[in-house]
Design a protein around this motif. Sequence first.
Motif, PDB file in Angstrom:
ATOM      1  N   GLY A  57       0.796  -1.221   0.000  1.00  0.00           N
ATOM      2  CA  GLY A  57       0.000   0.000   0.000  1.00  0.00           C
ATOM      3  C   GLY A  57       0.831   1.275   0.000  1.00  0.00           C
ATOM      4  N   SER A  58       2.125   1.145  -0.148  1.00  0.00           N
ATOM      5  CA  SER A  58       2.945   2.368  -0.079  1.00  0.00           C
ATOM      6  C   SER A  58       3.520   2.723  -1.449  1.00  0.00           C
ATOM      7  CB  SER A  58       4.056   2.181   0.955  1.00  0.00           C
ATOM      8  OG  SER A  58       4.861   1.077   0.570  1.00  0.00           O
ATOM      9  N   LYS A  59       4.821   2.846  -1.505  1.00  0.00           N
ATOM     10  CA  LYS A  59       5.471   3.307  -2.739  1.00  0.00           C
ATOM     11  C   LYS A  59       5.223   2.341  -3.904  1.00  0.00           C
ATOM     12  CE  LYS A  59       9.904   3.562  -2.740  1.00  0.00           C
ATOM     13  NZ  LYS A  59      11.333   3.771  -2.532  1.00  0.00           N
ATOM     14  N   ALA A  60       4.797   2.874  -5.066  1.00  0.00           N
ATOM     15  CA  ALA A  60       4.613   2.021  -6.235  1.00  0.00           C
ATOM     16  C   ALA A  60       5.976   1.643  -6.783  1.00  0.00           C
ATOM     17  CB  ALA A  60       3.812   2.772  -7.286  1.00  0.00           C
ATOM     18  N   ARG A  61       6.005   0.492  -7.448  1.00  0.00           N
ATOM     19  CA  ARG A  61       7.261   0.122  -8.109  1.00  0.00           C
ATOM     20  C   ARG A  61       7.511   1.089  -9.244  1.00  0.00           C
ATOM     21  NH1 ARG A  61       7.436  -6.071  -9.452  1.00  0.00           N
ATOM     22  NH2 ARG A  61       5.327  -5.737 -10.201  1.00  0.00           N
ATOM     23  N   ARG A  62       8.784   1.369  -9.471  1.00  0.00           N
ATOM     24  CA  ARG A  62       9.086   2.310 -10.543  1.00  0.00           C
ATOM     25  C   ARG A  62       9.684   1.569 -11.720  1.00  0.00           C
ATOM     26  NH1 ARG A  62      12.987   6.373  -8.085  1.00  0.00           N
ATOM     27  NH2 ARG A  62      13.704   4.431  -7.192  1.00  0.00           N
ATOM     28  N   ARG A  63       9.686   2.246 -12.859  1.00  0.00           N
ATOM     29  CA  ARG A  63      10.286   1.673 -14.052  1.00  0.00           C
ATOM     30  C   ARG A  63      11.231   2.717 -14.621  1.00  0.00           C
ATOM     31  NH1 ARG A  63       8.115   1.814 -19.545  1.00  0.00           N
ATOM     32  NH2 ARG A  63       9.220   0.240 -20.776  1.00  0.00           N
ATOM     33  N   ALA A  64      12.423   2.293 -14.918  1.00  0.00           N
ATOM     34  CA  ALA A  64      13.400   3.230 -15.482  1.00  0.00           C
ATOM     35  C   ALA A  64      14.436   2.449 -16.269  1.00  0.00           C
ATOM     36  CB  ALA A  64      14.091   4.014 -14.371  1.00  0.00           C
ATOM     37  N   THR A  65      15.140   3.151 -17.135  1.00  0.00           N
ATOM     38  CA  THR A  65      16.221   2.530 -17.900  1.00  0.00           C
ATOM     39  C   THR A  65      17.500   3.326 -17.665  1.00  0.00           C
ATOM     40  OG1 THR A  65      14.682   1.746 -19.585  1.00  0.00           O
ATOM     41  CG2 THR A  65      16.994   1.918 -20.238  1.00  0.00           C
ATOM     42  N   ILE A  66      18.578   2.616 -17.434  1.00  0.00           N
ATOM     43  CA  ILE A  66      19.879   3.277 -17.279  1.00  0.00           C
ATOM     44  C   ILE A  66      20.719   2.950 -18.511  1.00  0.00           C
ATOM     45  CG2 ILE A  66      21.961   3.500 -15.863  1.00  0.00           C
ATOM     46  CD1 ILE A  66      20.347   2.464 -13.476  1.00  0.00           C
ATOM     47  N   CYS A  67      21.228   3.987 -19.139  1.00  0.00           N
ATOM     48  CA  CYS A  67      22.063   3.806 -20.331  1.00  0.00           C
ATOM     49  C   CYS A  67      23.526   3.939 -19.918  1.00  0.00           C
ATOM     50  CB  CYS A  67      21.670   4.857 -21.374  1.00  0.00           C
ATOM     51  SG  CYS A  67      22.644   4.732 -22.886  1.00  0.00           S
ATOM     52  N   VAL A  68      24.303   2.881 -20.158  1.00  0.00           N
ATOM     53  CA  VAL A  68      25.631   2.731 -19.570  1.00  0.00           C
ATOM     54  C   VAL A  68      26.719   2.850 -20.650  1.00  0.00           C
ATOM     55  CG1 VAL A  68      27.032   1.144 -18.156  1.00  0.00           C
ATOM     56  CG2 VAL A  68      24.538   1.092 -17.960  1.00  0.00           C
ATOM     57  N   SER A  69      27.822   3.495 -20.316  1.00  0.00           N
ATOM     58  CA  SER A  69      28.954   3.613 -21.251  1.00  0.00           C
ATOM     59  C   SER A  69      29.954   2.489 -21.025  1.00  0.00           C
ATOM     60  CB  SER A  69      29.667   4.954 -21.065  1.00  0.00           C
ATOM     61  OG  SER A  69      28.834   6.025 -21.453  1.00  0.00           O
ATOM     62  N   SER A  70      30.610   2.069 -22.096  1.00  0.00           N
ATOM     63  CA  SER A  70      31.611   1.008 -21.975  1.00  0.00           C
ATOM     64  C   SER A  70      33.024   1.492 -22.298  1.00  0.00           C
ATOM     65  CB  SER A  70      31.247  -0.157 -22.901  1.00  0.00           C
ATOM     66  OG  SER A  70      31.082   0.312 -24.222  1.00  0.00           O
ATOM     67  N   GLN A  71      33.130   2.625 -22.959  1.00  0.00           N
ATOM     68  CA  GLN A  71      34.445   3.197 -23.282  1.00  0.00           C
ATOM     69  C   GLN A  71      34.320   4.719 -23.183  1.00  0.00           C
ATOM     70  OE1 GLN A  71      34.773   1.613 -27.388  1.00  0.00           O
ATOM     71  NE2 GLN A  71      36.436   0.300 -26.626  1.00  0.00           N
ATOM     72  N   VAL A  72      35.459   5.390 -23.042  1.00  0.00           N
ATOM     73  CA  VAL A  72      35.443   6.842 -23.193  1.00  0.00           C
ATOM     74  C   VAL A  72      35.720   7.106 -24.658  1.00  0.00           C
ATOM     75  CG1 VAL A  72      36.429   9.047 -22.496  1.00  0.00           C
ATOM     76  CG2 VAL A  72      36.314   7.147 -20.856  1.00  0.00           C
ATOM     77  N   GLY A  73      34.717   7.674 -25.360  1.00  0.00           N
ATOM     78  CA  GLY A  73      34.830   7.846 -26.804  1.00  0.00           C
ATOM     79  C   GLY A  73      34.584   6.524 -27.505  1.00  0.00           C
ATOM     80  N   CYS A  74      34.903   6.463 -28.782  1.00  0.00           N
ATOM     81  CA  CYS A  74      34.659   5.246 -29.550  1.00  0.00           C
ATOM     82  C   CYS A  74      35.529   5.274 -30.796  1.00  0.00           C
ATOM     83  CB  CYS A  74      33.192   5.142 -29.953  1.00  0.00           C
ATOM     84  SG  CYS A  74      32.799   3.587 -30.792  1.00  0.00           S
ATOM     85  N   ALA A  75      36.028   4.094 -31.178  1.00  0.00           N
ATOM     86  CA  ALA A  75      36.924   4.017 -32.334  1.00  0.00           C
ATOM     87  C   ALA A  75      36.194   3.678 -33.623  1.00  0.00           C
ATOM     88  CB  ALA A  75      38.000   2.960 -32.064  1.00  0.00           C
ATOM     89  N   VAL A  76      34.881   3.412 -33.537  1.00  0.00           N
ATOM     90  CA  VAL A  76      34.205   2.817 -34.693  1.00  0.00           C
ATOM     91  C   VAL A  76      33.894   3.831 -35.802  1.00  0.00           C
ATOM     92  CG1 VAL A  76      32.215   1.424 -35.421  1.00  0.00           C
ATOM     93  CG2 VAL A  76      33.357   0.908 -33.290  1.00  0.00           C
ATOM     94  N   ASN A  77      33.748   5.084 -35.421  1.00  0.00           N
ATOM     95  CA  ASN A  77      33.685   6.150 -36.433  1.00  0.00           C
ATOM     96  C   ASN A  77      32.429   6.165 -37.300  1.00  0.00           C
ATOM     97  OD1 ASN A  77      34.708   8.423 -37.617  1.00  0.00           O
ATOM     98  ND2 ASN A  77      35.886   7.308 -39.180  1.00  0.00           N
ATOM     99  N   CYS A  78      31.289   5.835 -36.709  1.00  0.00           N
ATOM    100  CA  CYS A  78      30.042   5.981 -37.473  1.00  0.00           C
ATOM    101  C   CYS A  78      29.840   7.467 -37.756  1.00  0.00           C
ATOM    102  CB  CYS A  78      28.873   5.405 -36.676  1.00  0.00           C
ATOM    103  SG  CYS A  78      29.148   3.683 -36.239  1.00  0.00           S
ATOM    104  N   GLN A  79      29.467   7.755 -38.996  1.00  0.00           N
ATOM    105  CA  GLN A  79      29.487   9.147 -39.453  1.00  0.00           C
ATOM    106  C   GLN A  79      28.415  10.024 -38.813  1.00  0.00           C
ATOM    107  OE1 GLN A  79      32.040  10.228 -41.847  1.00  0.00           O
ATOM    108  NE2 GLN A  79      32.689   8.372 -40.791  1.00  0.00           N
ATOM    109  N   PHE A  80      27.361   9.384 -38.288  1.00  0.00           N
ATOM    110  CA  PHE A  80      26.226  10.145 -37.752  1.00  0.00           C
ATOM    111  C   PHE A  80      26.290  10.325 -36.244  1.00  0.00           C
ATOM    112  CE2 PHE A  80      25.500   5.652 -38.417  1.00  0.00           C
ATOM    113  CZ  PHE A  80      25.249   5.242 -37.123  1.00  0.00           C
ATOM    114  N   CYS A  81      27.348   9.810 -35.593  1.00  0.00           N
ATOM    115  CA  CYS A  81      27.376   9.707 -34.127  1.00  0.00           C
ATOM    116  C   CYS A  81      28.355  10.713 -33.526  1.00  0.00           C
ATOM    117  CB  CYS A  81      27.772   8.279 -33.738  1.00  0.00           C
ATOM    118  SG  CYS A  81      28.015   8.062 -31.978  1.00  0.00           S
TER     119      CYS A  81
END
Length: 394
Positions: free
Chosen positions: A141-165
């Motif tokens: 009867g108290s706090k409802a469960r919440r829903r959320a998404t955490i977006c996590v990084s795996s590297q600082v920067g990226c070597a893949v070089n996608c042109q739109f990113c």
Amino acid sequence: MNQTEPKLVKIAEESAPLKPLFGLGEAALVEAVSILGEPAFRGRQLADALYRQRVTELDAITTLSKSFRDRLAAEGFSVGRPRIVQVFQSVDGTERYLIEDSTGNTVETVWMPEGDDGETGDGSEAGDGTGTSAEEPERNGSKARRRATICVSSQVGCAVNCQFCLTARLGLQRNLSAGEIAGQVVSVLDRHGVEVGRDRVNLVFMGMGEPFLNYESFMGAVKLLVEEVGLTPQKMTVSTSGIVPGIERFAAEPATLRPKLAISLNAPNNEVRSEIMPINRKWPIESVMDAVRRVPLRSRERVTFEYVLLGGVTDTPEAAHQVARLVRRTGLAAKVNLIAWNPGPGVPFEMPRAGAVEAFQQALAAEGIPAYLRRPRGRDIYAACGQLKRTVEG
Ligand code: SAH
Ligand code: SF4
């Protein structure tokens, strides 16, 4: 020379970085304490404090005696969990964090309350249903469960070089360790007082970097998050630009540890894909699809193909038809997540025309391919997909 030696040693001691305990699993913690002559249960108490109680200081571990805490500090140990040093808040409730490790480097992590619909229709517990309070009765009867998404990084920067990113503009600066990857999650869980096992939190490894080019640390983090923090891999999704050897390794991971898989397809054919994602010249679409077919799916699980709609480049009806054919040919239980391209300064593309995203979705659906729109979250604070570049403006 002899006279200077003790001084050199002293300098080395003084500048030696603290040894972070955060990042070590229970077995490694047991081993570390046993070297100090302590029984195994001390290691388990440490794991409990770091990952379940989420302490940030040795002195907060009150299950350990003061003398043992002092001993750990004297031996150069610290908790060493990455800290949130800056928070940017979006009008839509999204928060973007700069998270700093012990050496002063920062990475980005994003918290999206209510998620971004990215997991809709993937057959998992995380993706099915809307998770609204209507479906999720309040507990006690108290706090409802919440829903959320955490977006996590795996590297600082990226070597893949996608042109739109935008992240690509940084180049690869550094691989994160398992502790630094898992530390982002635990710091954000801590900030929001998330109760693991009650609140519905999904993780997406879709922040900065290419997880499959930092494979050991990425899977090391997943192991910590599953075994120590208590999160389930069915509520995690890893996205790759199509690093074939990484997908092959991933296929061999046990189902108890393997997150769901998302592939950044982003183009209707090899010609366009090689232009916007140069990595495609090394691992073209067919080789990626072959590797993906080797990943065993759990019951009701689907592979996600992500598709960024670039105005006038990848958002045409003909492209939709080609994408449907590509996905159908895999024979996989699959779905497509459509992402309208998020602009970034100096990135030479255009957002899709009004109506193009919906038309693309309908075209896929008409060919029997389930397609969902990812809601752009936190665009105003540079938190949306492909916008993570350690921007310090709010
Ligand atoms: N490196 C991994 C995961 C991080 S990128 C990968 O590429 O899959 C996460 C998603 O954001 C990818 O699907 C990528 O195609 C998408 N993305 C990158 N830049 C974007 C932008 N500017 N707008 C919208 N989506 C973008
Ligand atoms: Fe790297 Fe993913 Fe951005 Fe491509 S889209 S540059 S792989 S972060």
